[in-house]
Every structure is written in structure tokens, then in C-alpha cells.
Scaffold this motif. Structure first.
Motif, PDB file in Angstrom:
ATOM      1  N   THR A  88     -55.428  36.985  77.378  1.00  0.00           N
ATOM      2  CA  THR A  88     -56.282  37.351  78.517  1.00  0.00           C
ATOM      3  C   THR A  88     -57.212  36.202  78.880  1.00  0.00           C
ATOM      4  OG1 THR A  88     -56.152  39.692  77.930  1.00  0.00           O
ATOM      5  CG2 THR A  88     -57.990  39.013  79.353  1.00  0.00           C
ATOM      6  N   ALA A  89     -57.863  35.622  77.892  1.00  0.00           N
ATOM      7  CA  ALA A  89     -58.764  34.492  78.145  1.00  0.00           C
ATOM      8  C   ALA A  89     -57.991  33.305  78.728  1.00  0.00           C
ATOM      9  CB  ALA A  89     -59.475  34.080  76.856  1.00  0.00           C
ATOM     10  N   LEU A  90     -56.816  33.034  78.194  1.00  0.00           N
ATOM     11  CA  LEU A  90     -56.020  31.910  78.697  1.00  0.00           C
ATOM     12  C   LEU A  90     -55.581  32.129  80.141  1.00  0.00           C
ATOM     13  CD1 LEU A  90     -53.837  31.127  75.550  1.00  0.00           C
ATOM     14  CD2 LEU A  90     -55.811  29.828  76.403  1.00  0.00           C
ATOM     15  N   TYR A  91     -55.158  33.342  80.474  1.00  0.00           N
ATOM     16  CA  TYR A  91     -54.747  33.619  81.852  1.00  0.00           C
ATOM     17  C   TYR A  91     -55.923  33.487  82.818  1.00  0.00           C
ATOM     18  CZ  TYR A  91     -50.056  35.135  80.528  1.00  0.00           C
ATOM     19  OH  TYR A  91     -48.764  35.174  80.062  1.00  0.00           O
ATOM     20  N   VAL A  92     -57.091  33.917  82.405  1.00  0.00           N
ATOM     21  CA  VAL A  92     -58.273  33.750  83.261  1.00  0.00           C
ATOM     22  C   VAL A  92     -58.565  32.262  83.470  1.00  0.00           C
ATOM     23  CG1 VAL A  92     -60.788  34.090  83.394  1.00  0.00           C
ATOM     24  CG2 VAL A  92     -59.292  36.003  82.735  1.00  0.00           C
ATOM     25  N   MET A  93     -58.539  31.483  82.391  1.00  0.00           N
ATOM     26  CA  MET A  93     -58.800  30.039  82.526  1.00  0.00           C
ATOM     27  C   MET A  93     -57.728  29.366  83.388  1.00  0.00           C
ATOM     28  SD  MET A  93     -60.456  28.833  78.886  1.00  0.00           S
ATOM     29  CE  MET A  93     -59.052  29.235  77.903  1.00  0.00           C
ATOM     30  N   MET A  94     -56.473  29.787  83.250  1.00  0.00           N
ATOM     31  CA  MET A  94     -55.403  29.231  84.075  1.00  0.00           C
ATOM     32  C   MET A  94     -55.659  29.529  85.551  1.00  0.00           C
ATOM     33  SD  MET A  94     -52.282  30.404  81.579  1.00  0.00           S
ATOM     34  CE  MET A  94     -51.039  30.392  82.831  1.00  0.00           C
ATOM     35  N   GLY A  95     -56.058  30.755  85.836  1.00  0.00           N
ATOM     36  CA  GLY A  95     -56.339  31.132  87.214  1.00  0.00           C
ATOM     37  C   GLY A  95     -57.494  30.338  87.806  1.00  0.00           C
ATOM     38  N   VAL A  96     -58.538  30.152  87.018  1.00  0.00           N
ATOM     39  CA  VAL A  96     -59.678  29.354  87.482  1.00  0.00           C
ATOM     40  C   VAL A  96     -59.253  27.911  87.705  1.00  0.00           C
ATOM     41  CG1 VAL A  96     -61.971  28.471  86.860  1.00  0.00           C
ATOM     42  CG2 VAL A  96     -61.402  30.878  86.434  1.00  0.00           C
ATOM     43  N   ALA A  97     -58.442  27.370  86.816  1.00  0.00           N
ATOM     44  CA  ALA A  97     -57.976  25.987  86.964  1.00  0.00           C
ATOM     45  C   ALA A  97     -57.170  25.821  88.252  1.00  0.00           C
ATOM     46  CB  ALA A  97     -57.138  25.575  85.753  1.00  0.00           C
ATOM     47  N   ALA A  98     -56.251  26.731  88.499  1.00  0.00           N
ATOM     48  CA  ALA A  98     -55.434  26.639  89.716  1.00  0.00           C
ATOM     49  C   ALA A  98     -56.313  26.768  90.957  1.00  0.00           C
ATOM     50  CB  ALA A  98     -54.348  27.714  89.706  1.00  0.00           C
ATOM     51  N   TRP A  99     -57.257  27.662  90.922  1.00  0.00           N
ATOM     52  CA  TRP A  99     -58.184  27.845  92.046  1.00  0.00           C
ATOM     53  C   TRP A  99     -58.986  26.575  92.304  1.00  0.00           C
ATOM     54  CZ3 TRP A  99     -63.637  28.143  91.310  1.00  0.00           C
ATOM     55  CH2 TRP A  99     -64.357  28.419  92.473  1.00  0.00           C
ATOM     56  N   ARG A 100     -59.453  25.938  91.231  1.00  0.00           N
ATOM     57  CA  ARG A 100     -60.225  24.703  91.403  1.00  0.00           C
ATOM     58  C   ARG A 100     -59.384  23.616  92.071  1.00  0.00           C
ATOM     59  NH1 ARG A 100     -65.170  23.904  88.841  1.00  0.00           N
ATOM     60  NH2 ARG A 100     -64.712  21.673  88.832  1.00  0.00           N
ATOM     61  N   VAL A 101     -58.116  23.528  91.692  1.00  0.00           N
ATOM     62  CA  VAL A 101     -57.239  22.536  92.315  1.00  0.00           C
ATOM     63  C   VAL A 101     -57.020  22.898  93.784  1.00  0.00           C
ATOM     64  CG1 VAL A 101     -54.870  21.627  92.328  1.00  0.00           C
ATOM     65  CG2 VAL A 101     -56.161  21.776  90.186  1.00  0.00           C
ATOM     66  N   TRP A 102     -56.758  24.159  94.058  1.00  0.00           N
ATOM     67  CA  TRP A 102     -56.586  24.612  95.440  1.00  0.00           C
ATOM     68  C   TRP A 102     -57.827  24.288  96.272  1.00  0.00           C
ATOM     69  CZ3 TRP A 102     -59.552  28.304  98.003  1.00  0.00           C
ATOM     70  CH2 TRP A 102     -59.084  28.660  99.270  1.00  0.00           C
ATOM     71  N   ARG A 103     -58.994  24.520  95.705  1.00  0.00           N
ATOM     72  CA  ARG A 103     -60.269  24.339  96.399  1.00  0.00           C
ATOM     73  C   ARG A 103     -60.624  22.869  96.587  1.00  0.00           C
ATOM     74  NH1 ARG A 103     -64.673  25.056  93.190  1.00  0.00           N
ATOM     75  NH2 ARG A 103     -66.384  24.255  94.371  1.00  0.00           N
ATOM     76  N   ALA A 104     -60.249  22.038  95.619  1.00  0.00           N
ATOM     77  CA  ALA A 104     -60.686  20.638  95.622  1.00  0.00           C
ATOM     78  C   ALA A 104     -59.807  19.727  96.469  1.00  0.00           C
ATOM     79  CB  ALA A 104     -60.741  20.100  94.194  1.00  0.00           C
ATOM     80  N   ALA A 105     -58.602  20.157  96.773  1.00  0.00           N
ATOM     81  CA  ALA A 105     -57.653  19.247  97.409  1.00  0.00           C
ATOM     82  C   ALA A 105     -57.162  19.796  98.742  1.00  0.00           C
ATOM     83  CB  ALA A 105     -56.462  19.027  96.479  1.00  0.00           C
ATOM     84  N   ASP A 106     -56.736  18.876  99.597  1.00  0.00           N
ATOM     85  CA  ASP A 106     -56.087  19.305 100.831  1.00  0.00           C
ATOM     86  C   ASP A 106     -54.704  19.857 100.477  1.00  0.00           C
ATOM     87  OD1 ASP A 106     -53.905  17.119 101.318  1.00  0.00           O
ATOM     88  OD2 ASP A 106     -55.735  15.990 100.842  1.00  0.00           O
ATOM     89  N   ARG A 107     -54.082  20.486 101.434  1.00  0.00           N
ATOM     90  CA  ARG A 107     -52.804  21.175 101.202  1.00  0.00           C
ATOM     91  C   ARG A 107     -51.740  20.250 100.617  1.00  0.00           C
ATOM     92  NH1 ARG A 107     -50.847  25.690 105.005  1.00  0.00           N
ATOM     93  NH2 ARG A 107     -53.087  25.647 105.106  1.00  0.00           N
ATOM     94  N   ASP A 108     -51.594  19.052 101.155  1.00  0.00           N
ATOM     95  CA  ASP A 108     -50.557  18.128 100.677  1.00  0.00           C
ATOM     96  C   ASP A 108     -50.819  17.664  99.250  1.00  0.00           C
ATOM     97  OD1 ASP A 108     -49.162  18.327 103.058  1.00  0.00           O
ATOM     98  OD2 ASP A 108     -50.099  16.547 103.934  1.00  0.00           O
TER      99      ASP A 108
END
Length: 165
Positions: free
Chosen positions: A63-83
Motif C-alpha cells: 500500500t505504501a509503495l503504491y501510494v509513493m509510485m502514484g505520487v512519483a508519477a504525478w510529480r513527473v506529469w506535473r513537472a514536465a510538458d506532454r512530450d
């Protein structure tokens, strides 16, 4: 790289975070559904190495790992342009699918040998994901390190179970 997709704290940003974490937890839930009957019926009959954790450890850790994975993916989505985000997030999605595939191979098919192949692929994909995330957001990479450590341990455990049975 262009500007961030949204400012932290906006409704859209928080919705994206919830969606990202929810997808990861959903994959974990699917894995749990595949695993449930085998954990009760088949897994207890296997010979396990002395370093096998007690069953109660797996739920909270995943559960903790899945939450951290989700936050990590969100941070990448948020920090970068689509390409810029597309490649790292595609590899992230692939590793998430392979993560589910491991549960299917080990518990669903009850095939520890096949699961060894799947988990080695998972190890490589998570490492690739972490390295790709690093280029976009250092903290996102660090959020994946516990996951990488856990699946490295799981790989050793999987190989041991396969060899003992």
C-alpha cells in the motif's frame, strides 16, 4: 521543457494526484484479487526460505509503495510538458502492468518459475522508470527507490521459493 501543467494546490492538480495514486492502488487491488485465494490455499503449502516475511507485512508495504509510485508519477506529469513526460510515464505504465503480471504469474497461475522471469523484467523496468523520472524530477526518482529495493528483495524471495519447490 515548458511550464508546469498546473500550480500545486489547484483543484485540477489535486484531482490528478488522486487519479495517479488511485490508479496505482487500483492495480494493487487487482493484484490482491488475483492473489487472495492462492494466499489462503496454495501459498501456505510452499516451502519458503527463512527470510520470508510474515504474510501481514505485505499489505501495508505494498500500500505504501503504491501510494509513493502514484505520487512519483504525478510529480513527473506535473513537472514536465506532454512530450517530456510521455516516455517516462509510458515506461511507468508498462512496469505497473508487469507488476500486476507478476501477481498473475506467481499467485494466479501458481507458477514461481514463470514469476521469476516476470519479476526480473519488473526489476529492469522499475530501474528504467526511476532513471527516466530522475531526468524530470529528482524527488520522483527517490520515491521509487523503496519500491526498487522491495522488488529486488522479492526477486530473491521468488527465486528461493522457486528453488525450494
Amino acid at each position: 521543457m515548458s511550464a508546469k501543467r498546473s500550480d500545486p494546490g489547484t483543484g485540477r492538480d489535486l484531482l490528478a494526484l488522486a487519479l495517479s495514486v488511485g490508479i496505482c492502488l487500483g492495480i494493487g487491488g487487482l493484484g490482491g484479487a488475483v492473489t487472495a485465494s492462492s494466499v489462503m490455499e496454495w501459498y501456505p503449502t510452499l516451502n519458503k526460505p527463512s527470510f520470508n516475511p510474515p504474510n501481514w507485512v505485505f499489505g501495508p508495504v505494498w500500500t505504501a509503495l503504491y501510494v509513493m509510485m502514484g505520487v512519483a508519477a504525478w510529480r513527473v506529469w506535473r513537472a514536465a510538458d506532454r512530450d517530456t513526460a510521455r516516455g517516462p510515464l509510458a515506461v511507468f505504465a508498462l512496469q505497473l502492468a508487469v507488476n500486476l503480471g507478476w501477481s498473475v504469474a506467481f499467485f494466479g497461475l501458481r507458477n514461481p518459475g514463470l514469476a521469476v522471469i516476470v519479476i526480473i523484467a519488473l526489476d529492469l523496468l522499475v530501474l528504467a522508470t526511476a532513471l527516466m523520472f530522475r531526468r524530470v524530477d529528482r524527488f520522483a526518482e527517490w520515491l521509487l527507490i523503496p519500491y526498487l529495493a522491495w522488488i529486488a528483495f522479492a526477486t530473491i524471495l521468488n527465486i528461493a521459493v522457486w528453488r525450494l519447490n
